[in-house]
Design an enzyme around this catalytic site. Structure first.
Site, PDB file in Angstrom:
ATOM      1  N   CYS A 171      -7.859   1.555  -0.392  1.00 32.20           N
ATOM      2  CA  CYS A 171      -7.619   0.392   0.817  1.00 32.20           C
ATOM      3  C   CYS A 171      -7.133  -0.524   1.276  1.00 32.20           C
ATOM      4  O   CYS A 171      -8.092  -2.011   0.182  1.00 32.20           O
ATOM      5  CB  CYS A 171      -8.172   0.821   2.312  1.00 32.20           C
ATOM      6  SG  CYS A 171      -7.475   0.017   3.038  1.00 32.20           S
TER       7      CYS A 171
ATOM      8  N   CYS B 165      -9.267 -11.560  21.122  1.00 30.72           N
ATOM      9  CA  CYS B 165      -8.282 -10.789  21.210  1.00 30.72           C
ATOM     10  C   CYS B 165      -7.214  -9.689  21.412  1.00 30.72           C
ATOM     11  O   CYS B 165      -6.615  -8.960  21.043  1.00 30.72           O
ATOM     12  CB  CYS B 165      -9.122  -9.331  20.733  1.00 30.72           C
ATOM     13  SG  CYS B 165      -9.938  -9.060  21.090  1.00 30.72           S
TER      14      CYS B 165
ATOM     15  N   TYR C 276     -20.634 -13.103  25.821  1.00 29.75           N
ATOM     16  CA  TYR C 276     -20.151 -12.540  25.238  1.00 29.75           C
ATOM     17  C   TYR C 276     -20.556 -12.290  22.998  1.00 29.75           C
ATOM     18  O   TYR C 276     -19.355 -12.631  22.463  1.00 29.75           O
ATOM     19  CB  TYR C 276     -18.562 -11.503  25.115  1.00 29.75           C
ATOM     20  CG  TYR C 276     -18.748 -11.051  26.315  1.00 29.75           C
ATOM     21  CD1 TYR C 276     -17.949 -10.132  26.922  1.00 29.75           C
ATOM     22  CD2 TYR C 276     -17.693 -12.572  26.868  1.00 29.75           C
ATOM     23  CE1 TYR C 276     -17.555  -9.615  28.188  1.00 29.75           C
ATOM     24  CE2 TYR C 276     -17.266 -12.028  28.572  1.00 29.75           C
ATOM     25  CZ  TYR C 276     -16.928 -11.148  28.678  1.00 29.75           C
ATOM     26  OH  TYR C 276     -16.727 -10.577  30.366  1.00 29.75           O
TER      27      TYR C 276
ATOM     28  N   GLU D 264     -25.052 -10.991  26.537  1.00 30.15           N
ATOM     29  CA  GLU D 264     -24.288  -9.766  25.698  1.00 30.15           C
ATOM     30  C   GLU D 264     -25.104  -8.193  26.090  1.00 30.15           C
ATOM     31  O   GLU D 264     -26.090  -8.196  26.647  1.00 30.15           O
ATOM     32  CB  GLU D 264     -25.094  -9.998  24.238  1.00 30.15           C
ATOM     33  CG  GLU D 264     -24.829  -8.874  23.256  1.00 30.15           C
ATOM     34  CD  GLU D 264     -24.055  -8.575  22.972  1.00 30.15           C
ATOM     35  OE1 GLU D 264     -22.784  -9.391  22.596  1.00 30.15           O
ATOM     36  OE2 GLU D 264     -23.324  -6.746  22.910  1.00 30.15           O
TER      37      GLU D 264
ATOM     38  N   CYS E 154      -1.134   6.136   7.251  1.00 28.57           N
ATOM     39  CA  CYS E 154      -2.340   5.887   7.865  1.00 28.57           C
ATOM     40  C   CYS E 154      -1.953   5.453   8.759  1.00 28.57           C
ATOM     41  O   CYS E 154      -3.035   5.314   9.999  1.00 28.57           O
ATOM     42  CB  CYS E 154      -3.188   4.724   6.975  1.00 28.57           C
ATOM     43  SG  CYS E 154      -4.195   4.141   7.696  1.00 28.57           S
TER      44      CYS E 154
ATOM     45  N   ASP F 160     -16.015 -15.377  24.519  1.00 23.43           N
ATOM     46  CA  ASP F 160     -15.702 -14.121  23.181  1.00 23.43           C
ATOM     47  C   ASP F 160     -14.928 -12.571  23.918  1.00 23.43           C
ATOM     48  O   ASP F 160     -16.056 -12.138  23.710  1.00 23.43           O
ATOM     49  CB  ASP F 160     -16.204 -14.657  22.449  1.00 23.43           C
ATOM     50  CG  ASP F 160     -15.873 -13.810  21.130  1.00 23.43           C
ATOM     51  OD1 ASP F 160     -14.504 -12.726  21.264  1.00 23.43           O
ATOM     52  OD2 ASP F 160     -16.875 -13.879  20.278  1.00 23.43           O
TER      53      ASP F 160
ATOM     54  N   GLN G 209     -17.995 -10.318  12.794  1.00 22.11           N
ATOM     55  CA  GLN G 209     -16.097 -10.345  12.513  1.00 22.11           C
ATOM     56  C   GLN G 209     -16.523  -9.668  11.089  1.00 22.11           C
ATOM     57  O   GLN G 209     -16.922  -9.821  10.148  1.00 22.11           O
ATOM     58  CB  GLN G 209     -16.231 -11.382  12.656  1.00 22.11           C
ATOM     59  CG  GLN G 209     -16.701 -11.943  14.144  1.00 22.11           C
ATOM     60  CD  GLN G 209     -15.366 -12.254  15.313  1.00 22.11           C
ATOM     61  OE1 GLN G 209     -14.351 -10.943  15.398  1.00 22.11           O
ATOM     62  NE2 GLN G 209     -15.493 -12.158  16.123  1.00 22.11           N
TER      63      GLN G 209
ATOM     64  N   CYS H  93       0.930  -1.555  -0.304  1.00 19.23           N
ATOM     65  CA  CYS H  93       0.061   0.261  -0.266  1.00 19.23           C
ATOM     66  C   CYS H  93       1.043   0.925  -0.052  1.00 19.23           C
ATOM     67  O   CYS H  93       1.670   1.703   0.366  1.00 19.23           O
ATOM     68  CB  CYS H  93      -0.623   0.002   1.129  1.00 19.23           C
ATOM     69  SG  CYS H  93      -1.677   1.311   1.988  1.00 19.23           S
TER      70      CYS H  93
ATOM     71  N   CYS I 118      -1.957  -0.212   8.969  1.00 24.61           N
ATOM     72  CA  CYS I 118      -1.146  -1.587   9.084  1.00 24.61           C
ATOM     73  C   CYS I 118       0.336  -1.548   9.435  1.00 24.61           C
ATOM     74  O   CYS I 118       0.814  -0.773   9.025  1.00 24.61           O
ATOM     75  CB  CYS I 118      -1.167  -1.652   7.246  1.00 24.61           C
ATOM     76  SG  CYS I 118      -2.673  -2.650   7.042  1.00 24.61           S
TER      77      CYS I 118
HETATM   78  N1  SAH Z   1     -18.674 -13.510  19.789  1.00 21.19           N
HETATM   79  C1  SAH Z   1     -19.676 -12.609  19.414  1.00 21.19           C
HETATM   80  C2  SAH Z   1     -19.211 -11.869  19.040  1.00 21.19           C
HETATM   81  C3  SAH Z   1     -17.925 -11.072  19.934  1.00 21.19           C
HETATM   82  S1  SAH Z   1     -17.229  -9.269  20.188  1.00 21.19           S
HETATM   83  C4  SAH Z   1     -18.787 -12.889  17.479  1.00 21.19           C
HETATM   84  O1  SAH Z   1     -17.931 -13.648  17.694  1.00 21.19           O
HETATM   85  O2  SAH Z   1     -19.229 -12.533  17.145  1.00 21.19           O
HETATM   86  C5  SAH Z   1     -17.638  -9.171  22.582  1.00 21.19           C
HETATM   87  C6  SAH Z   1     -19.315  -8.765  22.365  1.00 21.19           C
HETATM   88  O3  SAH Z   1     -18.961  -8.772  23.590  1.00 21.19           O
HETATM   89  C7  SAH Z   1     -19.860  -7.812  21.442  1.00 21.19           C
HETATM   90  O4  SAH Z   1     -20.552  -8.027  20.942  1.00 21.19           O
HETATM   91  C8  SAH Z   1     -19.922  -6.714  23.028  1.00 21.19           C
HETATM   92  O5  SAH Z   1     -20.876  -5.405  23.085  1.00 21.19           O
HETATM   93  C9  SAH Z   1     -20.024  -8.064  24.086  1.00 21.19           C
HETATM   94  N2  SAH Z   1     -19.510  -7.334  25.683  1.00 21.19           N
HETATM   95  C10 SAH Z   1     -18.718  -6.404  25.587  1.00 21.19           C
HETATM   96  N3  SAH Z   1     -18.330  -6.251  27.146  1.00 21.19           N
HETATM   97  C11 SAH Z   1     -19.795  -7.358  27.289  1.00 21.19           C
HETATM   98  C12 SAH Z   1     -19.858  -7.840  28.944  1.00 21.19           C
HETATM   99  N4  SAH Z   1     -19.565  -6.649  29.703  1.00 21.19           N
HETATM  100  N5  SAH Z   1     -21.362  -8.585  28.894  1.00 21.19           N
HETATM  101  C13 SAH Z   1     -21.629  -8.789  27.879  1.00 21.19           C
HETATM  102  N6  SAH Z   1     -21.831  -8.693  26.900  1.00 21.19           N
HETATM  103  C14 SAH Z   1     -20.158  -8.131  26.432  1.00 21.19           C
END
Ligand code: SAH
Length: 478
Positions: free
Chosen positions: A177, A430, A331, A352, A95, A403, A302, A89, A98
């Site tokens: 991009c 992550c 999550y 969530e 930027c 997650d 995602q 790029c 990356c």
């Molecule tokens: N498992 C899903 C989302 C993962 S991202 C996937 O793979 O698509 C993390 C998620 O956690 C987001 O949707 C965010 O809104 C949520 N989140 C953040 N803090 C939280 C909490 N304290 N309790 C529950 N969910 C939460």
């Protein structure tokens, strides 16, 4: 000649004396810092150099000193590292999105694996954990299915869109991009043409005048369906039908949804709460595996479709469900993992915090005729302990998936999860630092880390996603 005299000073307790602001030094870069910046040492004193790579010999200028480390600016690469490659790029450096494009892809993957290993050892105290090689992409570009481009003006008054120059709010015009879906540049060209032809202004952050703030695009990784959403500082978009027609006329785009999002606040937050449909549906449809999802402008999804599918398959494999068993998916976002696992479980509960995402999760369950899922809206660290208490400690699970966002889970939730005594916990992370902290805690509560599989979801950046399988060794309930 660079001034390397300071290098010869004796070590000092206050390591800041090793170098001072504006010093120019020659440095061997030995490693990369957690955000992908080069790191070299002078008498044990660490210098972080953006855009430098492990193996480089560089000349740098010290910009800012701290007690044990300093930040320096790259002036010259004296001897390039074997890891180096020319970034594909042209604006990679300006930027800053990356951070690793100048590093060969296989080395990016190697470094990301080591980054997780380092965190597990240093923060988690976890030695001898097998961290599998990072699952990378065959073509590590054009993977992002969502983009947000700010709109503004150049110095000659032309409407531009692009990205904010690293840590600023000045827009660098750029539409191609390399990590974004190729549809985006077509959409941006059309939106700018529509604005020019119809006298639609771009928003100015300082005067709070002008209409178009951001252009948001989403593309279904499996379906190719396109959504364009204009975030506007107004109640309606003038000549919206013209914009719709221009987008629909382009035969390279499969446009299913054109929306406006109203954001009239003086804020850096991109999205407002209100969404109106100009054309089509308020969502696009996409598939991960054979599960169908509706994705609206406000919902989390995602960004890397093909890697997400691989990751979810790994979650499925780690869960080892045989058609029975209870799963808690913490999550859960729009229910992606919940629905994936529901086909092999007796019951899945998703938790969530974002109400809109929970609504989407329920719609997505119906869309796929999946009726063995139930979603709770609220903070996982509050809802799950509450349910556990209400059940008098009888709330159990066979599998728990976690997650969380970058900050990780925190002890309150993990303590309850351990109390639910799942045979398997699958942690999708992550951020390796918070992963390591949380794994350490779970290991104290009777769990053992079996396997860590990293996935390169954010190629060319320093971010790394991973899936960890933990198995129960003993119950923390005694
Ligand atoms: N498992 C899903 C989302 C993962 S991202 C996937 O793979 O698509 C993390 C998620 O956690 C987001 O949707 C965010 O809104 C949520 N989140 C953040 N803090 C939280 C909490 N304290 N309790 C529950 N969910 C939460």
């Amino acid at each position: 000649m660079p001034d390397n005299k300071r290098k010869n000073r004796p070590d000092n307790k206050d390591m800041g004396f090793v170098c001072k602001k504006n010093d120019e030094l020659v440095l061997d870069i030995e490693d990369l810092g957690s955000e992908g910046q080069g790191a070299g040492k002078i008498h044990g004193y660490i210098l972080f150099v953006k855009d430098a790579l492990a193996g480089d010999k560089v000349r740098v200028k010290v910009m800012k000193t701290k007690k044990n480390y300093a930040y320096a600016k790259l002036l010259e690469i004296i001897e390039p590292s074997a890891w180096r490659t020319e970034p594909a790029c042209p604006v990679a450096k300006q930027c800053g999105g990356c951070q690793l494009q100048h590093c060969k892809y296989e080395k990016q993957l190697e470094w990301k694996r080591k980054k997780i290993e380092g965190c597990l050892k240093r923060i988690g105290g976890l030695e001898d954990i097998e961290i599998k090689p990072v699952t990378g992409m065959e073509v590590p570009y054009h993977y992002r299915n969502k983009a947000q481009f700010p709109a503004g003006y150049d110095k000659d008054g032309n409407i531009i869109t692009g990205f904010y120059a690293g840590r600023t709010h000045s827009i660098i015009p750029f539409k191609n991009c390399l990590i974004q879906h190729p549809c985006n540049s077509i959409i941006l060209d059309i939106v700018i043409k529509y604005m020019e032809e119809n006298g639609i202004t771009a928003y100015n952050e300082i005067t709070h005048k002008g209409i178009v703030r951001h252009i948001i695009t989403r593309t279904g990784g499996a379906t190719g369906e396109v959504m364009a959403c204009l975030v506007i500082n107004a109640d309606s978009l003038p000549y919206a039908d013209k914009l719709a027609q221009m987008l629909l006329d382009n035969k390279n785009l499969s446009v299913k949804s054109i929306c406006i999002n109203i954001n009239k606040d003086k804020t850096n937050v991109i999205l407002g709460e209100k969404v109106e449909v100009i054309y089509g549906t308020p969502y696009i449809t996409d598939y991960i595996g054979d599960i169908k999802y509706h994705i609206s402008p406000l919902s989390f999804y995602q960004v890397n479709h093909s890697q997400t599918e691989k990751l979810y398959n790994k979650v499925m494999e780690f869960a080892d469900l045989k058609g029975s068993g209870t799963v808690w998916d913490m999550y859960c976002g729009i229910g992606t993992i919940s629905l994936f696992l529901a086909r092999k479980a007796a019951k899945v509960y998703g938790v969530e915090i974002v109400p809109q995402a929970v609504e989407d999760a329920r719609v997505n369950a119906k869309l796929n005729n999946i009726d063995n899922v139930e979603f709770f809206n609220g903070a996982a660290e509050e809802i799950v302990p509450l349910q556990y208490e209400k059940s008098g400690g009888k709330l159990k699970a066979d599998v728990v998936t976690l997650d969380p966002p970058r900050k990780g889970c925190g002890e309150k939730l993990l303590e309850t999860v351990a109390g639910m005594e799942p045979a398997r916990i699958i942690y999708v992370s992550c951020d390796p630092a918070t992963l390591a902290r949380d794994l350490k805690y779970l290991c104290k509560k009777g769990y053992k880390v079996e396997e860590v599989q990293p996935f390169d979801m954010f190629c060319q950046s320093y971010h790394i996603e991973s899936v960890t399988l933990l198995k129960k060794v003993y119950s923390s309930n005694g």
